[in-house]
Write a protein that holds these residues in place. Structure first.
Motif, PDB file in Angstrom:
ATOM      1  N   SER A  59     -12.271  14.298   1.194  1.00 50.05           N
ATOM      2  CA  SER A  59     -11.526  15.139   0.265  1.00 50.05           C
ATOM      3  C   SER A  59     -11.244  14.379  -1.033  1.00 50.05           C
ATOM      4  N   SER A  60     -12.235  13.591  -1.487  1.00 48.83           N
ATOM      5  CA  SER A  60     -11.996  12.755  -2.661  1.00 48.83           C
ATOM      6  C   SER A  60     -11.691  13.566  -3.908  1.00 48.83           C
ATOM      7  N   ILE A  61     -12.409  14.647  -4.105  1.00 48.01           N
ATOM      8  CA  ILE A  61     -12.160  15.460  -5.282  1.00 48.01           C
ATOM      9  C   ILE A  61     -11.903  16.895  -4.871  1.00 48.01           C
ATOM     10  N   GLY A  62     -10.699  17.375  -5.148  1.00 47.62           N
ATOM     11  CA  GLY A  62     -10.394  18.765  -4.857  1.00 47.62           C
ATOM     12  C   GLY A  62     -10.453  19.546  -6.144  1.00 47.62           C
ATOM     13  N   SER A  63     -11.675  19.797  -6.590  1.00 45.34           N
ATOM     14  CA  SER A  63     -11.792  20.510  -7.853  1.00 45.34           C
ATOM     15  C   SER A  63     -12.496  21.836  -7.626  1.00 45.34           C
ATOM     16  N   GLN A  91       0.819  -1.203   0.000  1.00 48.75           N
ATOM     17  CA  GLN A  91       0.000   0.000   0.000  1.00 48.75           C
ATOM     18  C   GLN A  91       0.859   1.262   0.000  1.00 48.75           C
ATOM     19  N   LEU A  92       1.948   1.191   0.742  1.00 47.42           N
ATOM     20  CA  LEU A  92       2.859   2.326   0.826  1.00 47.42           C
ATOM     21  C   LEU A  92       3.466   2.620  -0.539  1.00 47.42           C
ATOM     22  N   TYR A  93       3.907   1.522  -1.223  1.00 47.86           N
ATOM     23  CA  TYR A  93       4.497   1.689  -2.549  1.00 47.86           C
ATOM     24  C   TYR A  93       3.469   2.281  -3.509  1.00 47.86           C
ATOM     25  N   PHE A  94       2.266   1.787  -3.387  1.00 42.71           N
ATOM     26  CA  PHE A  94       1.194   2.267  -4.259  1.00 42.71           C
ATOM     27  C   PHE A  94       0.950   3.765  -4.047  1.00 42.71           C
ATOM     28  N   GLY A  95       0.926   4.142  -2.759  1.00 47.43           N
ATOM     29  CA  GLY A  95       0.736   5.561  -2.427  1.00 47.43           C
ATOM     30  C   GLY A  95       1.863   6.412  -2.971  1.00 47.43           C
ATOM     31  N   LEU A  96       3.080   5.903  -2.836  1.00 53.63           N
ATOM     32  CA  LEU A  96       4.248   6.649  -3.328  1.00 53.63           C
ATOM     33  C   LEU A  96       4.189   6.792  -4.843  1.00 53.63           C
ATOM     34  N   ALA A  97       3.760   5.708  -5.508  1.00 55.99           N
ATOM     35  CA  ALA A  97       3.660   5.739  -6.971  1.00 55.99           C
ATOM     36  C   ALA A  97       2.649   6.785  -7.408  1.00 55.99           C
ATOM     37  N   LEU A  98       1.535   6.849  -6.687  1.00 61.30           N
ATOM     38  CA  LEU A  98       0.506   7.839  -7.023  1.00 61.30           C
ATOM     39  C   LEU A  98       1.036   9.253  -6.831  1.00 61.30           C
ATOM     40  N   LEU A  99       1.785   9.456  -5.734  1.00 64.11           N
ATOM     41  CA  LEU A  99       2.356  10.772  -5.463  1.00 64.11           C
ATOM     42  C   LEU A  99       3.305  11.182  -6.583  1.00 64.11           C
ATOM     43  N   LEU A 100       4.135  10.221  -6.991  1.00 59.28           N
ATOM     44  CA  LEU A 100       5.120  10.483  -8.037  1.00 59.28           C
ATOM     45  C   LEU A 100       4.421  10.813  -9.350  1.00 59.28           C
ATOM     46  N   LEU A 101       3.379  10.035  -9.629  1.00 54.56           N
ATOM     47  CA  LEU A 101       2.594  10.258 -10.851  1.00 54.56           C
ATOM     48  C   LEU A 101       1.983  11.662 -10.829  1.00 54.56           C
ATOM     49  N   VAL A 118     -13.920  23.681 -15.099  1.00 52.33           N
ATOM     50  CA  VAL A 118     -13.758  22.917 -13.862  1.00 52.33           C
ATOM     51  C   VAL A 118     -12.355  22.319 -13.881  1.00 52.33           C
ATOM     52  N   ILE A 119     -11.568  22.637 -12.892  1.00 52.34           N
ATOM     53  CA  ILE A 119     -10.198  22.131 -12.853  1.00 52.34           C
ATOM     54  C   ILE A 119      -9.961  21.449 -11.518  1.00 52.34           C
ATOM     55  N   SER A 120      -9.238  20.330 -11.566  1.00 48.20           N
ATOM     56  CA  SER A 120      -8.940  19.642 -10.312  1.00 48.20           C
ATOM     57  C   SER A 120      -7.444  19.675 -10.036  1.00 48.20           C
ATOM     58  N   VAL A 121      -7.122  19.477  -8.802  1.00 43.84           N
ATOM     59  CA  VAL A 121      -5.732  19.523  -8.356  1.00 43.84           C
ATOM     60  C   VAL A 121      -5.196  18.093  -8.375  1.00 43.84           C
ATOM     61  N   ASP A 122      -3.878  17.925  -8.598  1.00 42.35           N
ATOM     62  CA  ASP A 122      -3.360  16.555  -8.680  1.00 42.35           C
ATOM     63  C   ASP A 122      -3.094  15.943  -7.303  1.00 42.35           C
ATOM     64  N   TYR A 123      -2.818  14.660  -7.320  1.00 36.82           N
ATOM     65  CA  TYR A 123      -2.700  13.890  -6.084  1.00 36.82           C
ATOM     66  C   TYR A 123      -1.587  14.412  -5.173  1.00 36.82           C
ATOM     67  N   PHE A 124      -0.468  14.756  -5.806  1.00 34.22           N
ATOM     68  CA  PHE A 124       0.671  15.240  -5.020  1.00 34.22           C
ATOM     69  C   PHE A 124       0.342  16.561  -4.329  1.00 34.22           C
ATOM     70  N   LYS A 125      -0.277  17.449  -5.072  1.00 29.31           N
ATOM     71  CA  LYS A 125      -0.602  18.757  -4.503  1.00 29.31           C
ATOM     72  C   LYS A 125      -1.609  18.650  -3.363  1.00 29.31           C
ATOM     73  N   ASN A 161      -8.386  13.067 -11.525  1.00 28.06           N
ATOM     74  CA  ASN A 161      -8.012  13.743 -10.299  1.00 28.06           C
ATOM     75  C   ASN A 161      -6.603  13.425  -9.831  1.00 28.06           C
ATOM     76  N   LEU A 162      -6.099  12.282 -10.252  1.00 32.62           N
ATOM     77  CA  LEU A 162      -4.753  11.899  -9.841  1.00 32.62           C
ATOM     78  C   LEU A 162      -3.713  12.846 -10.396  1.00 32.62           C
ATOM     79  N   VAL A 163      -3.901  13.220 -11.664  1.00 38.23           N
ATOM     80  CA  VAL A 163      -2.900  14.063 -12.305  1.00 38.23           C
ATOM     81  C   VAL A 163      -3.324  15.526 -12.389  1.00 38.23           C
ATOM     82  N   GLY A 164      -4.526  15.814 -11.959  1.00 30.10           N
ATOM     83  CA  GLY A 164      -4.980  17.198 -12.012  1.00 30.10           C
ATOM     84  C   GLY A 164      -5.356  17.607 -13.421  1.00 30.10           C
TER      85      GLY A 164
END
Lengths: 159, 121
Positions: free
Chosen positions: A129-133, A3-13, A64-71, B41-44
């Motif tokens: 906070s599923s969608i930060g748009s 799960q940790l690796y998956f989370g890190l991968a998402l952050l990196l993406l 409508v714009i959404s923010v990415d996972y890392f942000k 949403n993952l990539v914004g």
């Protein structure tokens, strides 16, 4: 562990693709804003009565714009310490400028835009906070002058 | 039908007020669109599905407002305002309201025409 690796991968993406997309978007915004640089746009309620107006129309633009996972992750970290959340300011900045541009593109050949109003809201605040748009709508009144000699919009200013 | 968000229309004279007109709608996208938005949403970036949703509901709200104005016999709606809110996740509510008026050719006057009297409603 997985799960940790998956989370890190998402952050990196989010960090790589999100930053790239934002940079591309800003480039497009700047280029299109340049094209409308000579179109007077104000939030005044009345047009100066020096010109004869022949056409009046409501111009609207929205996005409508959404923010990415890392942000989103960075923002939640920042929330612990307080202060300006920069990752969200760029989101709002992009959304406002994009909707303003779309509004101008909707009445590209007008001579003056007055009474600009900007409306912001969120489409989906589904509890967590599923969608930060962010959703921005810009509307204004576009005017066309009777005497069209001195104006022609948009000006195409290729560098 | 002239629609503006200013109080007066340049080059036209306001001759009659018909009062407030409004239109509103609540719309949602289908589940597939919501899933796509979740992925995006993952990539914004822009959520095109939701932008479309917003546009559709805005047009519908405007259409309803204009219909109401037409029924009153107005030929313009001035001082239009939009208001958005979210009643549920993935749904957009848009309200637009304005003042239905009758416009005639002539110089823009600074004094507004008399408002309808209370008894007339």
């Amino acid at each position: 562990m997985l799960q940790l690796y998956f989370g890190l991968a998402l952050l990196l993406l989010g960090l790589t693709v999100g930053t790239l997309l934002e940079r591309l978007h800003y480039r497009s915004i700047r280029k299109r804003e340049h094209a409308f640089i000579t179109l007077p746009t104000t939030s005044l309620k009345h047009a100066p009565d020096t010109e004869q107006v022949v056409r009046t129309e409501l111009a609207i633009g929205s996005v409508v714009i959404s923010v990415d996972y890392f942000k989103r992750f960075a923002a939640s970290m920042k929330k612990m310490f307080g202060g300006e959340i920069r990752s969200y300011s760029s989101l709002l900045d992009r959304a406002r400028r994009e909707s303003m541009l779309r509004m101008k593109e909707a009445c590209a050949d007008c001579d003056l835009i007055i009474n600009v109003r900007v409306e912001t809201s969120t489409i989906s605040n589904g509890g967590d906070s599923s969608i930060g748009s962010v959703e921005v709508m810009t509307y204004a009144t576009a005017l066309w002058y009777g005497n069209r000699s001195q104006h022609s919009h948009p000006v195409d200013l290729e560098e | 039908m002239i629609i503006t968000n200013t109080e007066t229309v340049p080059g036209k004279r306001l001759t009659e007020h018909y009062g407030l007109v409004q239109g509103s709608t609540i719309r949602a996208k289908h589940l597939g669109r919501d899933l796509m938005a979740g992925m995006k949403n993952l990539v914004g970036g822009e959520l095109k599905g939701y932008t479309e949703l917003l546009q559709e509901s805005r047009d519908e709200a405007l259409r309803r407002m204009v219909k109401q104005a037409e029924e009153l016999g107005a030929n313009a709606v001035v001082n239009v305002r939009f208001s958005t809110s979210s009643v549920a996740a993935g749904a957009a509510e848009i309200l637009c309201y304005g003042t239905a008026v009758r416009l005639e050719e002539g110089a823009e006057s600074s004094t507004p025409p008399p408002l309808p009297k209370h008894e007339e409603y």
